[in-house]
Structure formats: structure tokens, C-alpha cells
Design a protein around this motif. Structure first.
Motif, PDB file in Angstrom:
ATOM      1  N   THR A  36      60.233  93.901  75.377  1.00 54.79           N
ATOM      2  CA  THR A  36      60.868  95.521  74.510  1.00 54.79           C
ATOM      3  C   THR A  36      59.793  96.539  74.039  1.00 54.79           C
ATOM      4  O   THR A  36      61.037  97.422  73.970  1.00 54.79           O
ATOM      5  CB  THR A  36      60.783  93.730  72.936  1.00 54.79           C
ATOM      6  N   ALA A  37      59.118  96.338  73.922  1.00 58.68           N
ATOM      7  CA  ALA A  37      58.114  96.959  73.548  1.00 58.68           C
ATOM      8  C   ALA A  37      58.145  98.831  74.877  1.00 58.68           C
ATOM      9  O   ALA A  37      58.745 100.196  74.413  1.00 58.68           O
ATOM     10  CB  ALA A  37      56.743  97.438  73.556  1.00 58.68           C
ATOM     11  N   LEU A  38      58.713  98.234  76.028  1.00 61.34           N
ATOM     12  CA  LEU A  38      58.553  99.869  77.104  1.00 61.34           C
ATOM     13  C   LEU A  38      59.738  99.619  76.984  1.00 61.34           C
ATOM     14  O   LEU A  38      60.908 100.506  76.742  1.00 61.34           O
ATOM     15  CB  LEU A  38      58.427  98.260  78.229  1.00 61.34           C
ATOM     16  N   VAL A  39      61.003  99.045  76.574  1.00 60.09           N
ATOM     17  CA  VAL A  39      62.473  99.162  76.949  1.00 60.09           C
ATOM     18  C   VAL A  39      62.899  99.780  75.353  1.00 60.09           C
ATOM     19  O   VAL A  39      63.402 100.816  75.640  1.00 60.09           O
ATOM     20  CB  VAL A  39      63.704  97.983  76.440  1.00 60.09           C
ATOM     21  N   GLY A  75      59.989  86.918  88.917  1.00 58.54           N
ATOM     22  CA  GLY A  75      60.140  87.641  89.898  1.00 58.54           C
ATOM     23  C   GLY A  75      62.053  87.584  89.732  1.00 58.54           C
ATOM     24  O   GLY A  75      62.362  89.296  89.692  1.00 58.54           O
ATOM     25  N   ARG A  76      62.497  86.705  90.192  1.00 59.68           N
ATOM     26  CA  ARG A  76      63.788  86.413  89.210  1.00 59.68           C
ATOM     27  C   ARG A  76      64.605  86.738  87.878  1.00 59.68           C
ATOM     28  O   ARG A  76      65.343  87.427  88.288  1.00 59.68           O
ATOM     29  CB  ARG A  76      64.341  85.419  90.415  1.00 59.68           C
ATOM     30  N   ARG A  77      63.655  86.461  87.468  1.00 58.90           N
ATOM     31  CA  ARG A  77      64.043  85.987  85.739  1.00 58.90           C
ATOM     32  C   ARG A  77      64.091  87.476  84.998  1.00 58.90           C
ATOM     33  O   ARG A  77      64.688  87.853  84.093  1.00 58.90           O
ATOM     34  CB  ARG A  77      63.727  85.236  85.277  1.00 58.90           C
ATOM     35  N   ALA A  78      63.118  88.922  86.192  1.00 54.33           N
ATOM     36  CA  ALA A  78      63.538  90.099  84.886  1.00 54.33           C
ATOM     37  C   ALA A  78      64.604  90.550  85.165  1.00 54.33           C
ATOM     38  O   ALA A  78      64.446  90.833  84.282  1.00 54.33           O
ATOM     39  CB  ALA A  78      62.496  90.996  86.203  1.00 54.33           C
ATOM     40  N   HIS A  79      65.606  90.395  86.357  1.00 52.30           N
ATOM     41  CA  HIS A  79      66.650  90.671  86.217  1.00 52.30           C
ATOM     42  C   HIS A  79      67.705  90.503  84.846  1.00 52.30           C
ATOM     43  O   HIS A  79      68.137  91.356  83.985  1.00 52.30           O
ATOM     44  CB  HIS A  79      67.689  90.843  86.622  1.00 52.30           C
ATOM     45  N   HIS A  80      67.537  89.199  83.857  1.00 51.05           N
ATOM     46  CA  HIS A  80      68.496  88.840  83.033  1.00 51.05           C
ATOM     47  C   HIS A  80      67.832  89.382  81.938  1.00 51.05           C
ATOM     48  O   HIS A  80      68.171  89.674  81.239  1.00 51.05           O
ATOM     49  CB  HIS A  80      68.070  87.006  82.896  1.00 51.05           C
ATOM     50  N   ALA A  81      66.285  89.262  82.090  1.00 51.00           N
ATOM     51  CA  ALA A  81      65.440  89.741  81.295  1.00 51.00           C
ATOM     52  C   ALA A  81      65.598  91.155  80.615  1.00 51.00           C
ATOM     53  O   ALA A  81      65.950  91.515  79.666  1.00 51.00           O
ATOM     54  CB  ALA A  81      63.828  89.530  81.076  1.00 51.00           C
ATOM     55  N   LEU A  82      65.967  92.132  81.737  1.00 56.98           N
ATOM     56  CA  LEU A  82      66.110  93.514  81.542  1.00 56.98           C
ATOM     57  C   LEU A  82      67.784  93.394  81.303  1.00 56.98           C
ATOM     58  O   LEU A  82      68.163  93.858  79.844  1.00 56.98           O
ATOM     59  CB  LEU A  82      65.708  93.983  82.315  1.00 56.98           C
ATOM     60  N   ARG A  83      68.475  92.939  81.715  1.00 57.94           N
ATOM     61  CA  ARG A  83      69.861  92.540  80.492  1.00 57.94           C
ATOM     62  C   ARG A  83      70.197  91.933  78.978  1.00 57.94           C
ATOM     63  O   ARG A  83      70.982  92.423  79.262  1.00 57.94           O
ATOM     64  CB  ARG A  83      70.635  91.634  81.530  1.00 57.94           C
ATOM     65  N   ARG A  84      69.245  90.868  79.116  1.00 54.30           N
ATOM     66  CA  ARG A  84      69.182  90.843  77.758  1.00 54.30           C
ATOM     67  C   ARG A  84      69.162  91.301  76.932  1.00 54.30           C
ATOM     68  O   ARG A  84      69.539  91.582  75.683  1.00 54.30           O
ATOM     69  CB  ARG A  84      68.829  89.709  77.651  1.00 54.30           C
ATOM     70  N   ARG A  85      68.186  92.391  76.979  1.00 60.48           N
ATOM     71  CA  ARG A  85      67.874  93.509  76.776  1.00 60.48           C
ATOM     72  C   ARG A  85      68.460  95.386  76.353  1.00 60.48           C
ATOM     73  O   ARG A  85      68.448  96.328  76.058  1.00 60.48           O
ATOM     74  CB  ARG A  85      66.095  94.489  76.959  1.00 60.48           C
ATOM     75  N   LEU A  87      58.543  88.140  99.842  1.00 55.53           N
ATOM     76  CA  LEU A  87      60.104  89.165  98.714  1.00 55.53           C
ATOM     77  C   LEU A  87      60.038  89.841  97.661  1.00 55.53           C
ATOM     78  O   LEU A  87      59.070  89.234  96.358  1.00 55.53           O
ATOM     79  CB  LEU A  87      61.678  87.749  98.627  1.00 55.53           C
ATOM     80  N   ALA A  88      59.368  90.934  98.208  1.00 51.96           N
ATOM     81  CA  ALA A  88      59.486  91.740  96.808  1.00 51.96           C
ATOM     82  C   ALA A  88      61.173  92.406  96.372  1.00 51.96           C
ATOM     83  O   ALA A  88      61.823  92.030  96.836  1.00 51.96           O
ATOM     84  CB  ALA A  88      58.536  92.954  97.834  1.00 51.96           C
ATOM     85  N   LEU A  89      60.841  92.078  94.652  1.00 51.06           N
ATOM     86  CA  LEU A  89      61.953  92.314  94.141  1.00 51.06           C
ATOM     87  C   LEU A  89      61.643  94.002  93.140  1.00 51.06           C
ATOM     88  O   LEU A  89      61.366  93.550  91.972  1.00 51.06           O
ATOM     89  CB  LEU A  89      62.558  91.578  93.200  1.00 51.06           C
ATOM     90  N   SER A  90      62.960  94.646  93.256  1.00 45.96           N
ATOM     91  CA  SER A  90      62.565  95.397  92.523  1.00 45.96           C
ATOM     92  C   SER A  90      64.143  95.702  91.689  1.00 45.96           C
ATOM     93  O   SER A  90      65.326  96.259  92.191  1.00 45.96           O
ATOM     94  CB  SER A  90      62.510  96.712  93.535  1.00 45.96           C
ATOM     95  N   HIS A  91      63.769  96.288  90.412  1.00 47.49           N
ATOM     96  CA  HIS A  91      64.801  95.719  89.504  1.00 47.49           C
ATOM     97  C   HIS A  91      64.435  97.302  88.376  1.00 47.49           C
ATOM     98  O   HIS A  91      63.628  97.547  88.047  1.00 47.49           O
ATOM     99  CB  HIS A  91      64.154  94.830  88.171  1.00 47.49           C
ATOM    100  N   ILE A  92      66.252  97.795  88.826  1.00 42.23           N
ATOM    101  CA  ILE A  92      65.735  99.279  87.630  1.00 42.23           C
ATOM    102  C   ILE A  92      66.479  98.911  86.496  1.00 42.23           C
ATOM    103  O   ILE A  92      67.940  99.399  86.477  1.00 42.23           O
ATOM    104  CB  ILE A  92      66.247 100.185  88.974  1.00 42.23           C
ATOM    105  N   GLY A  93      66.573  98.908  85.769  1.00 41.60           N
ATOM    106  CA  GLY A  93      66.897  98.833  83.944  1.00 41.60           C
ATOM    107  C   GLY A  93      67.428  99.988  83.896  1.00 41.60           C
ATOM    108  O   GLY A  93      66.698 100.670  83.402  1.00 41.60           O
ATOM    109  N   ARG A  94      68.494 100.301  83.417  1.00 46.17           N
ATOM    110  CA  ARG A  94      68.864 102.014  82.825  1.00 46.17           C
ATOM    111  C   ARG A  94      69.219 101.833  81.245  1.00 46.17           C
ATOM    112  O   ARG A  94      70.478 101.053  81.407  1.00 46.17           O
ATOM    113  CB  ARG A  94      69.960 103.092  83.122  1.00 46.17           C
ATOM    114  N   HIS A  95      68.529 102.284  80.777  1.00 44.31           N
ATOM    115  CA  HIS A  95      68.849 102.297  78.821  1.00 44.31           C
ATOM    116  C   HIS A  95      70.320 103.357  78.343  1.00 44.31           C
ATOM    117  O   HIS A  95      70.435 104.400  78.948  1.00 44.31           O
ATOM    118  CB  HIS A  95      67.756 103.321  77.726  1.00 44.31           C
ATOM    119  N   ALA A  96      70.928 102.464  77.985  1.00 40.16           N
ATOM    120  CA  ALA A  96      72.606 103.085  77.742  1.00 40.16           C
ATOM    121  C   ALA A  96      72.230 104.265  77.278  1.00 40.16           C
ATOM    122  O   ALA A  96      71.296 105.003  76.430  1.00 40.16           O
ATOM    123  CB  ALA A  96      73.144 102.428  76.226  1.00 40.16           C
ATOM    124  N   GLY A  97      72.997 105.302  77.228  1.00 43.43           N
ATOM    125  CA  GLY A  97      73.083 106.767  76.585  1.00 43.43           C
ATOM    126  C   GLY A  97      73.191 108.095  77.646  1.00 43.43           C
ATOM    127  O   GLY A  97      73.120 107.632  79.135  1.00 43.43           O
TER     128      GLY A  97
END
Length: 267
Positions: A126-129, A185-195, A257-267
Motif C-alpha cells: 500500500t505504501a509503494l502504491v 508470485g501469482r497473487r501479486a496481480h490481484h493485490a495490485l488490481r485491488r489497489r 517461472l518468473a512473473l513480472s507484474h506492472i501496475g499503472r497508477h490511474a492518472g
């Protein structure tokens, strides 16, 4: 992050193996991180933060991509970190210390969040977001420990399958005992979307041959965490056989399996 619970904390006199492990991680996964940074696009004047830099070259890559920007790289221990004239190194504990001041256009964190207890992980994420500028990017890169079904070829397929399966279960148990969530590793995607972030996830895997630099990663890892593996039920003889197998030229295995999740902040 509590050093006492971190699985790879160097407490057993295995500094050469620990250094080998960190170098192998950087050599194997820096190219994937670089590709993902290029795909996402980095502004020349971007302000960037690399959390838990370790031996990775990510901070230096960002310094090249953002020549008019700023790059800060942090870690709880800076001694393994690579130096670069345009990168500011900051000794920093992501759990207990506040983030460097100001907002960031890009934040990169690799192979760290899964090692944090769940409550700390949620707080840190949350702090990073919240530290992202509008339109800012948060890179969360992890891998899944998929050793159980790794073997493609070996001197003895059944024996190799058995050793990799035993290692997989002991490694998973050691991770969990240290507070790691192997599902992260898999759940990071959901965690970013949830934020509220828009998320793009890509995976990367390949094949490693016995004796190759890539096999230095599990070879070094087994030395660094050997007591943890034994405590988790992997017999010492199996650890020795597994490490010997990793040097056999006829061994071919799938990489993690390496997973790279890129979350983009709205704006």
C-alpha cells in the motif's frame, strides 16, 4: 524485514554461496526485468526507486533509461549492491523505515514481498502504491518455486524426478516456516488490481543444463539454506546428490517461472 525470519539471511558462514546465489539471480533475471522496463516505457526524466536492490543491475538500467531523472536504490544491506555514479544507494528497511521522500514515477521491487509476513506485505505494498505519481508504474517481480516438475532430461529420470520433488517440498516448507507465501508470485496481480492499478503480467521461463551458470542458483541456494532443508525433511544425502546432479552435463530442467507484474497508477 526481520533478519531472523528471512530464509536467506546469512547466518551460517556461507557468504561465498550467498554471493553466488545473488549473482546468479541477477544474471538470470536482470534481462527479463530490462525487457519489461523497455516494454513499459521509462521517461527520460523519471524519478525511480528500486527496493531491495541486492546484486541486480536494475538501478543502473534505470539510470541509463532516465538520464535526466533520479534513481534511488535501497537495501537492508548495501554491501552486495552494485555502484553506479547516477544511483543513490540508501540503507533502508522497507518494513520499519519510511520510504524516501517525494513521489516516484517508477518503483521496482523484485523477490522481496513474498518473504514478508502477510500484514507487513500488505502495509508495504500500500505504501509503494501511495508513493506513485499519477500514471506511475509499480513493478512487482516474483517467481514460483516450480521445482517439482522441472526435469526434462537426466542420467536417470526417475531418480532426478525424486530428488527435485524432495527438494521442492523441503524448499516450500522452509519458505513457509520463514513466513514466505509461495502463492504470492501469482497473487501479486490481484493485490495490485485491488489497489486500483491497471496490471499487465508476463511470465518468463527457459531451460537450464547441468553445469551451466544457471544451475549455480539452486546449487548455491542448497548450501545457503542447507540446515533449513534438513529441518524440513530433506535428507543430507539427498542434498548432496541433488547438488551433484546440478553439475551433470546431461541434466536439462525447466527454470522457475518468473512473473513480472506492472501496475499503472490511474492518472
Amino acid at each position: 524485514m526481520s533478519e531472523s525470519t528471512y530464509l536467506f539471511h546469512d547466518t551460517t558462514g556461507t557468504r561465498p554461496a550467498n554471493a553466488m546465489m545473488l549473482n546468479a539471480l541477477a544474471d538470470l533475471y536482470d534481462p527479463f526485468s530490462r525487457r519489461r522496463l523497455r516494454e513499459a516505457g521509462v521517461r527520460p526524466d523519471a524519478r525511480c526507486l528500486v527496493v531491495a536492490a541486492g546484486r541486480s543491475r536494475v538501478a543502473a538500467i534505470l539510470a541509463e533509461m532516465a538520464p535526466q531523472g533520479e534513481v534511488i536504490a535501497t537495501d537492508i544491506d548495501l554491501s552486495p549492491c552494485r555502484r553506479h555514479p547516477r544511483v543513490t544507494l540508501l540503507e533502508h528497511n522497507i518494513v520499519t523505515d519510511p520510504l524516501p521522500g517525494g513521489m516516484f514515477d517508477l518503483i521496482h521491487v523484485r523477490l522481496l514481498l513474498g518473504h514478508l509476513p502477510a500484514d507487513h506485505r500488505e502495509t508495504v505494498l500500500t505504501a509503494l502504491v501511495n508513493a506513485l505519481t499519477p500514471g506511475g508504474l509499480l513493478f512487482v517481480e516474483e517467481f514460483e518455486a516450480t521445482w517439482q516438475t522441472s526435469v526434462l532430461s537426466a542420467p536417470n529420470l526417475d531418480d532426478a524426478d525424486r530428488l527435485f520433488t524432495v527438494y521442492h517440498h523441503a524448499f516450500q516448507a522452509a519458505l513457509i516456516e520463514s513466513g514466505n507465501d509461495p502463492r504470492w508470485g501469482r497473487r501479486a496481480h490481484h493485490a495490485l488490481r485491488r489497489r486500483g492499478l491497471t496490471v499487465d503480467t508476463r511470465g518468463d521461463t527457459g531451460t537450464w543444463t547441468g553445469g551451466s551458470p544457471a544451475c549455480l542458483l539452486p546449487h548455491a541456494t542448497t548450501e545457503v539454506i542447507r540446515p533449513r532443508l534438513i529441518a524440513a525433511g530433506m535428507p543430507p544425502a539427498d542434498i548432496d546428490s541433488f547438488r551433484q546432479l546440478l553439475h551433470h552435463r546431461s541434466l536439462v530442467v525447466k527454470s522457475n517461472l518468473a512473473l513480472s507484474h506492472i501496475g499503472r497508477h490511474a492518472g
